[in-house]
Design an enzyme around this catalytic site. Structure first.
Site, PDB file in Angstrom:
ATOM      1  N   GLY A   7       2.159 -31.155  13.350  1.00  0.00           N
ATOM      2  CA  GLY A   7       2.780 -32.493  13.636  1.00  0.00           C
ATOM      3  C   GLY A   7       3.606 -33.114  12.620  1.00  0.00           C
ATOM      4  N   VAL A  11       0.642 -39.306  10.259  1.00  0.00           N
ATOM      5  CA  VAL A  11      -0.228 -38.456   8.986  1.00  0.00           C
ATOM      6  C   VAL A  11       0.205 -37.334   8.646  1.00  0.00           C
ATOM      7  CG1 VAL A  11      -2.645 -37.546   8.619  1.00  0.00           C
ATOM      8  CG2 VAL A  11      -2.545 -39.559   9.989  1.00  0.00           C
ATOM      9  N   GLY A  12       0.622 -36.264   9.579  1.00  0.00           N
ATOM     10  CA  GLY A  12       1.221 -34.996   9.006  1.00  0.00           C
ATOM     11  C   GLY A  12       2.488 -35.346   8.443  1.00  0.00           C
ATOM     12  N   ASN A 104     -10.832 -38.060  12.926  1.00  0.00           N
ATOM     13  CA  ASN A 104     -11.999 -38.856  12.912  1.00  0.00           C
ATOM     14  C   ASN A 104     -13.358 -38.394  13.515  1.00  0.00           C
ATOM     15  OD1 ASN A 104     -10.525 -40.917  11.202  1.00  0.00           O
ATOM     16  ND2 ASN A 104      -9.753 -41.498  13.398  1.00  0.00           N
ATOM     17  N   LYS A 187     -17.334 -42.445   6.601  1.00  0.00           N
ATOM     18  CA  LYS A 187     -16.207 -42.923   7.219  1.00  0.00           C
ATOM     19  C   LYS A 187     -16.413 -43.063   8.549  1.00  0.00           C
ATOM     20  CE  LYS A 187     -11.244 -42.093   8.046  1.00  0.00           C
ATOM     21  NZ  LYS A 187     -10.218 -41.310   8.169  1.00  0.00           N
ATOM     22  N   GLU A 270      -8.931 -42.868  21.114  1.00  0.00           N
ATOM     23  CA  GLU A 270     -10.036 -41.867  20.894  1.00  0.00           C
ATOM     24  C   GLU A 270     -11.494 -42.394  21.242  1.00  0.00           C
ATOM     25  OE1 GLU A 270      -8.566 -39.287  17.331  1.00  0.00           O
ATOM     26  OE2 GLU A 270      -8.874 -41.154  16.758  1.00  0.00           O
TER      27      GLU A 270
END
Length: 307
Positions: A7, A11-12, A104, A187, A270
């Site tokens: 991706g 992020v990517g 995550n 996290k 999510e």
């Protein structure tokens, strides 16, 4: 090192772009439409904190043409896309390929292990606030841009050393960890509480902390998550717990989870991976009322969204 970034989104696109900026051999695995846009407009990162970057024609590949020629696969998809992402990267996994997932929670490790073998899958996590705007520009929203990785058994290895060499000097904070599973649990405890509570209350941390009973409700959620981590052998260390407490009870904080922003935007969330999996690990007899309410709220949203 040949790196395949899954991706070219927030992020990517950010971490892959920064590695590309440094001069690393980076290819983005993207859909045909995104490949066409990148070929036409290039990859652009806008970051007031770390500086802007533009590459006219980043290397891309689609699932129909990907080959097993990569040393590292950087997997940064959302959890609800994991099943498809596993199918997409399967042709890219060669004899020496290592997978570094940045999802995550913890549940994705089981799925990746089952498909590719645990020996191929590192532990990893990232901390970044970024988005992709309507023009396809990756916009870095604050000063945080960290990526942590490591062998899940805590050992040092040649491949970790090679990844460190590839990432050193890139414009983000990178760290090889000898306790990556603990880092991931720390996290997750924080994120599950933040996401669950800000979504349930449709409010920021500060709004919740100032509301009558809000602080106590936040702490009840956090204690349930801390108990799950403790039962798994990964109770947050004192310093990590102190940071989490400070962040989740700050009455002046405008912090919300990206899950709340997705929910308010009518997007997929999510729910199962971040909150639902945490709830599934709660021991019998433990009070998980607030966590259960947050999960029910998210699942009701999903049901309404898809109806």
């Amino acid at each position: 090192m040949r790196i395949l970034v899954v991706g070219a989104g927030a992020v990517g696109g950010y971490f892959g772009g920064r590695l590309l900026e440094k001069g690393e051999d980076v290819t983005f695995l993207v859909r045909a439409a995104r490949a066409e846009k990148l070929a036409r407009d290039g990859l652009t990162i806008h970051s007031p904190a770390a500086g802007d970057f533009h590459h006219d024609a980043p290397a891309t590949v689609t699932t129909a043409h990907v080959k097993p020629e990569y040393d590292l696969v950087l997997l940064s998809c959302k959890a609800y896309d994991l099943e498809q992402a596993i199918e997409d990267i399967a042709p890219a996994i060669g004899p020496q390929t290592t997978i570094l997932p940045l999802l995550n929670g913890m549940k994705h490790l089981q799925h990746l292990d089952e498909r590719f073998g645990a020996e191929r899958v590192l532990g990893g996590q990232c901390v970044i606030a970024a988005t992709v705007d309507a023009e396809g520009i990756v916009r870095h929203l604050n000063a945080s841009h960290g990526l942590t990785y490591g062998e899940r058994d805590g050992s040092e290895s040649a491949r970790i050393a090679a990844i460190t060499r590839a990432m050193e000097g890139a414009k983000f904070d990178q760290r090889a960890s000898r306790q990556i599973l603990q880092d991931m649990w720390d996290k997750w405890v924080f994120l599950a509480t933040l996401a669950g509570m800000t979504c349930l209350m449709r409010a920021s941390v500060g709004d919740i902390a100032r509301a009558p009973g809000g602080r106590e409700t936040m702490l009840a959620f956090l204690e349930t998550c801390r108990g799950v981590a403790h039962a798994a052998g990964h109770a947050p260390h004192e310093a990590a717990m102190a940071r989490t407490l400070a962040m989740l009870t700050d009455e002046s904080s405008s912090l919300t989870a990206s899950m709340l922003r997705d929910l308010e935007g009518g997007k997929a969330v999510e729910a199962d991976h971040v909150v639902g999996d945490m709830l599934s690990r709660v021991a019998n007899g433990v009070d998980a009322t607030v966590v259960r309410a947050a999960y029910a709220h998210l699942k009701a949203y999903e049901a309404r969204r898809t109806s």
